[in-house]
Design an enzyme around this catalytic site. Structure first.
Site, PDB file in Angstrom:
ATOM      1  CG  ASP A   1      17.207 -34.387  -3.929  1.00 20.64           C
ATOM      2  OD1 ASP A   1      17.584 -33.832  -2.886  1.00 20.64           O
ATOM      3  OD2 ASP A   1      17.426 -35.582  -4.183  1.00 20.64           O
TER       4      ASP A   1
ATOM      5  N   GLY B   1       6.502 -33.195   3.752  1.00 18.87           N
ATOM      6  CA  GLY B   1       6.041 -34.318   2.931  1.00 18.87           C
ATOM      7  C   GLY B   1       4.708 -34.016   2.289  1.00 18.87           C
TER       8      GLY B   1
HETATM    9  O1  RIB Z   1      17.405 -37.437  -2.198  1.00 15.99           O
HETATM   10  C1  RIB Z   1      17.474 -38.644  -2.891  1.00 15.99           C
HETATM   11  C2  RIB Z   1      18.905 -39.035  -3.099  1.00 15.99           C
HETATM   12  O2  RIB Z   1      19.497 -39.301  -1.848  1.00 15.99           O
HETATM   13  C3  RIB Z   1      19.115 -40.297  -3.904  1.00 15.99           C
HETATM   14  O3  RIB Z   1      19.192 -40.068  -5.300  1.00 15.99           O
HETATM   15  C4  RIB Z   1      20.381 -40.879  -3.311  1.00 15.99           C
HETATM   16  O4  RIB Z   1      21.455 -40.906  -4.182  1.00 15.99           O
HETATM   17  C5  RIB Z   1      20.669 -40.053  -2.067  1.00 15.99           C
HETATM   18  O5  RIB Z   1      21.657 -39.147  -2.288  1.00 15.99           O
END
Ligand code: RIB
Length: 284
Positions: free
Chosen positions: A230, A199
């Protein structure tokens, strides 16, 4: 670089409609809190990672499954707008995946995913040979992840959300990326390359349990942490695919992840490679 010489990445994963509500404090179990109006945003860990990679300038194909509904088409259109190739998308009779997301005043979040069509993804007719790197997460079935690990030697697996994965699958991955919670169930000493994200404290790259390199995260005024992990994974993959050295790849990914917290929505603040480089230049 000619188009044919450009490294190619496939993201195999989920596409979700994110239904997001902001509130002051996240509800505790059994508690009801009032929030703002619901916002609909494109998401899914697969979708976010593919959009982020494409925005970073990497030739990216998304391998995912959506429903034959308006949301599925909307998610594909959004990914195409980011520059990702959506020709490998599959359709199922189940509804497109949906994520129910709550974000508090500090930008922290809680997410529940209804996978829907994501659970129907099938790799039987997907040719992975053209791809230099495959990036995957755990919002698809465990069988898909196992198959990927068998079929590709350059799999970067983001073990989010935390779900049981066979040790034999993990050891076949080129790189495993986990947050601190997810890392608790990993045998770091058995993994050739594992990156643990921490984090706002940055990330550590381990090889067979030994620290290879470590990066402290820059201090930012985060407004929304949804999708920051992501963007981190995508940014790391964008450097891995060009054989960047571990320190510089981790530094790039940590900066990109921090930049992703500066706007609302998982795909609301995806940086380009130039923007990340400029940020790093300013910081050094
Ligand atoms: O990592 C974030 C994502 O986790 C979101 O966009 C949601 O759809 C879940 O998949």
């Amino acid at each position: 670089m000619s188009e044919s010489a450009r490294p190619r990445t496939a993201v195999v994963g989920s596409l979700n409609t994110d239904l997001v509500v902001r509130c002051t404090d996240l509800p505790r179990p059994g508690e009801t809190v009032l929030g703002d109006d619901v916002v609909r945003l494109p998401g899914g860990k697969g979708g976010n990672q593919a959009a982020a990679l494409a925005r970073l300038g990497v030739a990216t194909s998304i391998v995912a499954c959506v429903g034959r509904d308006e949301m599925g088409q909307w998610l594909l259109d959004t990914l195409a707008e980011h520059g990702a190739d959506t020709s490998l998308i599959q359709h199922s009779s189940r509804p497109t995946g949906t994520a129910f997301i709550t974000v508090d005043a500090a930008g922290e979040n809680e997410i529940v995913v209804a996978p829907g069509a994501n659970a129907d993804l099938d790799l039987a007719h997907v040719d992975l040979d053209p791809f230099d790197v495959v990036l995957a997460q755990m919002e698809v079935s465990a069988q898909i992840v196992e198959e990927l690990a068998r079929r590709t030697s350059s799999l970067i697996l983001n073990v989010a959300p935390a779900r049981p994965v066979a040790p034999a699958t993990l050891v076949r991955c080129a790189v495993v990326i986990a947050n601190e919670l997810e890392a608790q169930s990993l045998e770091l000493g058995e993994l050739a390359h594992c990156i643990v994200t921490r984090g706002s404290r940055g990330a550590v790259h381990y090889s067979f349990g030994e620290v290879v390199t470590e990066e402290i995260a820059p201090v930012v005024d985060a407004v929304d942490t949804v999708g920051a992990g992501d963007v981190f994974c995508a940014a790391y993959a964008s450097r891995f695919v060009i054989n960047d050295d571990p320190k510089s790849a981790l530094r790039f990914a940590v900066a990109a992840g921090a930049m992703a917290t500066l706007a609302h929505g998982a795909q609301g603040s995806l940086p380009t490679t130039v923007e990340v480089q400029q940020w790093l230049d300013r910081a050094s």
